[in-house]
Enzyme design. Structure first.
Site, PDB file in Angstrom:
ATOM      1  N   TYR A  87      -5.264  -4.802  -7.274  1.00 20.58           N
ATOM      2  CA  TYR A  87      -4.958  -4.740  -5.841  1.00 20.58           C
ATOM      3  C   TYR A  87      -4.459  -6.095  -5.331  1.00 20.58           C
ATOM      4  O   TYR A  87      -3.436  -6.180  -4.636  1.00 20.58           O
ATOM      5  CB  TYR A  87      -6.204  -4.274  -5.061  1.00 20.58           C
ATOM      6  CG  TYR A  87      -6.087  -4.462  -3.568  1.00 20.58           C
ATOM      7  CD1 TYR A  87      -5.276  -3.636  -2.792  1.00 20.58           C
ATOM      8  CD2 TYR A  87      -6.787  -5.491  -2.924  1.00 20.58           C
ATOM      9  CE1 TYR A  87      -5.161  -3.831  -1.426  1.00 20.58           C
ATOM     10  CE2 TYR A  87      -6.678  -5.689  -1.554  1.00 20.58           C
ATOM     11  CZ  TYR A  87      -5.852  -4.864  -0.804  1.00 20.58           C
ATOM     12  OH  TYR A  87      -5.728  -5.066   0.544  1.00 20.58           O
ATOM     13  N   VAL A 144      -0.140  -8.773   6.370  1.00 23.34           N
ATOM     14  CA  VAL A 144      -0.561 -10.011   7.034  1.00 23.34           C
ATOM     15  C   VAL A 144       0.361 -11.200   6.752  1.00 23.34           C
ATOM     16  O   VAL A 144       0.205 -12.260   7.354  1.00 23.34           O
ATOM     17  CB  VAL A 144      -2.018 -10.422   6.674  1.00 23.34           C
ATOM     18  CG1 VAL A 144      -3.021  -9.513   7.347  1.00 23.34           C
ATOM     19  CG2 VAL A 144      -2.214 -10.482   5.184  1.00 23.34           C
ATOM     20  N   TYR A 179      -2.270  -0.529  11.140  1.00 26.46           N
ATOM     21  CA  TYR A 179      -3.678  -0.862  11.377  1.00 26.46           C
ATOM     22  C   TYR A 179      -4.195  -0.109  12.601  1.00 26.46           C
ATOM     23  O   TYR A 179      -3.774   1.018  12.847  1.00 26.46           O
ATOM     24  CB  TYR A 179      -3.869  -2.374  11.527  1.00 26.46           C
ATOM     25  CG  TYR A 179      -3.247  -3.193  10.426  1.00 26.46           C
ATOM     26  CD1 TYR A 179      -3.513  -2.908   9.091  1.00 26.46           C
ATOM     27  CD2 TYR A 179      -2.392  -4.246  10.705  1.00 26.46           C
ATOM     28  CE1 TYR A 179      -2.952  -3.674   8.071  1.00 26.46           C
ATOM     29  CE2 TYR A 179      -1.829  -5.013   9.688  1.00 26.46           C
ATOM     30  CZ  TYR A 179      -2.107  -4.708   8.382  1.00 26.46           C
ATOM     31  OH  TYR A 179      -1.551  -5.445   7.389  1.00 26.46           O
ATOM     32  N   LYS A 237       0.827  -1.219   0.000  1.00 31.21           N
ATOM     33  CA  LYS A 237       0.000   0.000   0.000  1.00 31.21           C
ATOM     34  C   LYS A 237       0.856   1.262   0.000  1.00 31.21           C
ATOM     35  O   LYS A 237       0.445   2.301  -0.505  1.00 31.21           O
ATOM     36  CB  LYS A 237      -0.945  -0.020   1.214  1.00 31.21           C
ATOM     37  CG  LYS A 237      -2.016  -1.107   1.064  1.00 31.21           C
ATOM     38  CD  LYS A 237      -2.786  -1.417   2.331  1.00 31.21           C
ATOM     39  CE  LYS A 237      -3.803  -2.520   2.016  1.00 31.21           C
ATOM     40  NZ  LYS A 237      -4.401  -3.158   3.163  1.00 31.21           N
TER      41      LYS A 237
HETATM   42  N1  GLN Z   1      -4.544  -9.174   0.841  1.00 29.58           N
HETATM   43  C1  GLN Z   1      -4.933  -8.742   2.128  1.00 29.58           C
HETATM   44  C2  GLN Z   1      -6.365  -8.236   2.103  1.00 29.58           C
HETATM   45  O1  GLN Z   1      -6.693  -7.472   1.241  1.00 29.58           O
HETATM   46  C3  GLN Z   1      -3.980  -7.668   2.575  1.00 29.58           C
HETATM   47  C4  GLN Z   1      -4.324  -7.185   3.906  1.00 29.58           C
HETATM   48  C5  GLN Z   1      -3.180  -6.992   4.826  1.00 29.58           C
HETATM   49  O2  GLN Z   1      -2.009  -7.313   4.611  1.00 29.58           O
HETATM   50  N2  GLN Z   1      -3.532  -6.481   5.948  1.00 29.58           N
HETATM   51  O3  GLN Z   1      -7.146  -8.583   2.959  1.00 29.58           O
END
Ligand code: GLN
Length: 543
Positions: free
Chosen positions: A305, A375, A357, A180
């Site tokens: 994305y 994640v 987050y 991102k």
């Molecule tokens: N691919 C994951 C999603 O869109 C990415 C989210 C993340 O790393 N927090 O849910």
């Protein structure tokens, strides 16, 4: 680090072409005094490479590629029994094209001058944090659920390209939400902040990364959570077809990471796409609110994305990318100006407030640095104008952040003054923190010199400031002269009183056997003589 301080791109200080430099030849060889072997006047190439490695300049660094190639060509085969040495002129010729970085490394002028100390700290932190097995790997797709949860890597790269890695630093992982950051930078480079922020806010959401929530204007809260990142994807290179848009992003990561190509995990991508109800819901919701630029193809945007989340790097690459952000958008290894400083400033601001987050506020409080997690267990930490750090360890906490990643950040901030607001509290003995930007002993020496100078000048404010920075008030210089000696000699009563009230030793002895009382006497400062006699219990009549 030349970039941000003087506003010049590092390309301005790239190596001088041979034949154009007035300091060529013998003078140049002179700069390599520390590589000389004994009195032979000959220089050891192996010692050069070792010194460079110790300062964090690794043999695969493109900035010393010519030197490494020249030395490889010159290396005798089979290896000689004696150490391999070159005459000064041969040595100068072999290193000529890379002399800028080599000289700075040899002189200890790189961003982290005491690099071995940083390495030792990272090794210690790695061992301590490795024992932490809390948390669980992300399980929303099988590809993430299956990774070996125990893997762990720390990698660092400074703004001068000094690198060190430990653990599973060459194992690939997918970027997930770390993507991102770069996508946001790309939207800024292409459209500028005004246009971009007509489609996405810049406030922390205080909610989970995939929460179905929007701001009052019906826009995603910020580009660091899913809705905002989907919006970024709708804005990047809209005129290109899907393949070229993906290549554009992957190529940007490659440039940020020092030129080594990044990977793509197709099964992660396919799984992401198949289990993406929440992301589809975010997409449709934003479309219903008219948040996207007109003409946006929602499905293509979502696929783009998922593809960006599925880009793979290893910790070494992520550290170099983080260092490029720390270095105002210029890759330290290749000097490639990938992003403008202004773009990076915007991105780091939002990483600071929204990058972790719904733990972002707590992270800003305790760690005080811009970071972004994903994640997959990836965490990218940026120390502006100093270094980038990548941590990868797949077990996550309840917020979706890597457990060990956060612990490594804590470990770093515990031993170095890198929290943004550590600049208020200093680094002296009381804080237990060191400044990685300083040479060994540099801060102690500067503190003592500053203290003695302030005492001789009668600058009580400066002494109070140094006290706040934990400079030891009773410290002596090489001659055994202390601040109290100097204040007594110069007749600065307020300083003498202040030092005594702070409990310094009232009768330190300098290398000539003199005490502050002797100084006050010699220069005829009567009141101070009395003050110091009282403080030391000296009977003046008996002297
Ligand atoms: N691919 C994951 C999603 O869109 C990415 C989210 C993340 O790393 N927090 O849910």
């Amino acid at each position: 680090m030349a970039v941000a301080k003087n506003g010049k791109r590092p390309a301005d200080r790239s190596s001088t072409p041979p034949g154009t430099d007035p300091h060529q030849g013998a003078a140049h060889a002179g700069a390599f005094g520390c590589f000389e072997q004994g009195s032979s006047g000959r220089l050891s190439p192996d010692r050069l490479l070792n010194v460079l490695r110790r300062t964090g300049i690794l043999p695969d660094d493109p900035r010393i590629a010519e030197t490494v190639a020249n030395l490889d060509r010159a290396r005798p085969a089979p290896p000689p029994a004696e150490p391999w040495l070159l005459a000064a002129e041969e040595f100068a010729a072999a290193t000529q094209r890379n002399r800028g970085i080599i000289e700075r490394a040899a002189r200890g002028e790189l961003a982290v001058p005491d690099f071995p100390a940083l390495v030792a700290d990272l090794q210690r932190i790695y061992q301590e944090v490795r024992a932490d097995r809390r948390g669980a790997v992300a399980a929303y797709i099988p590809q993430l659920a299956r990774v070996d949860a125990d893997q762990f890597a720390i990698s660092v790269c400074t703004v001068d390209g000094q690198r060190f890695s430990i653990g599973d630093a060459d194992v690939n992982f997918c970027l997930q939400s770390v993507s991102k950051t770069v996508n946001y930078c790309l939207t800024l480079e292409e459209h500028g902040p005004d246009t971009v922020h007509r489609h996405v806010g810049r406030e922390p959401s205080g909610q989970g990364f995939n929460e179905l929530t929007f701001n009052k204007a019906g826009l995603p809260h910020n580009p660091m959570i899913n809705a905002g990142a989907i919006m970024s994807c709708s804005l990047i290179q809209r005129g290109l077809d899907a393949a070229d848009r993906f290549d554009f992003v992957a190529d940007t990561w490659k440039r940020l990471a020092g030129g080594r190509g990044v990977g793509f995990n197709n099964s992660v991508y396919l799984s992401e796409r198949n289990t993406a109800d929440r992301n589809f819901a975010l997409g449709y919701s934003m479309r219903e609110r008219g948040a996207f630029p007109s003409g946006t193809d929602l499905l293509a945007t979502l696929e783009f994305y998922f593809q960006c989340c599925s880009i793979e790097v290893d910790a070494q690459q992520l550290a170099v990318a983080a260092a490029s952000l720390a270095n105002a958008g210029v890759c330290p290894l290749t000097e490639d100006p990938v992003f403008s400083a202004r773009t990076v400033r915007h991105c780091l601001s939002l990483m600071s407030s929204c990058g972790m987050y719904d733990f972002s506020g707590e992270f800003a409080f305790t760690i005080g640095l811009p970071a972004k997690s994903g994640v997959s267990g990836a965490l990218m930490l940026v120390v502006p104008q100093l270094m980038g750090i990548a941590i990868w360890s797949p077990r996550l906490d309840a917020h979706g952040n890597s457990v060990r990643g956060i612990e490594v950040c804590r470990g770093l901030v515990d031993c170095y003054n890198v929290h943004t607001y550590d600049l208020l509290t200093g680094t002296g003995a009381g804080s237990g923190k060191r400044d990685p930007r300083l040479r060994r002993q540099q801060s102690a020496i500067e503190g003592i010199v500053g203290l003695c100078f302030a005492a001789s000048q009668g600058d009580l404010n400066e002494i109070r400031r140094l006290t706040a920075c934990n400079v030891p008030l009773g410290a002596a210089d090489y001659d055994g002269r202390t601040a109290l000696h100097l204040a007594a000699a110069e007749g600065h009563r307020d300083i003498v009183e202040f030092l005594l009230s702070m409990g310094v030793d009232p009768q330190p002895v300098d290398r000539w056997g003199g005490t502050p009382l002797d100084d006050a006497n010699r220069f005829g400062h009567r009141e101070l003589v009395q003050l110091l006699a009282d403080a030391t219990g000296t009977d003046l009549a008996g002297r």
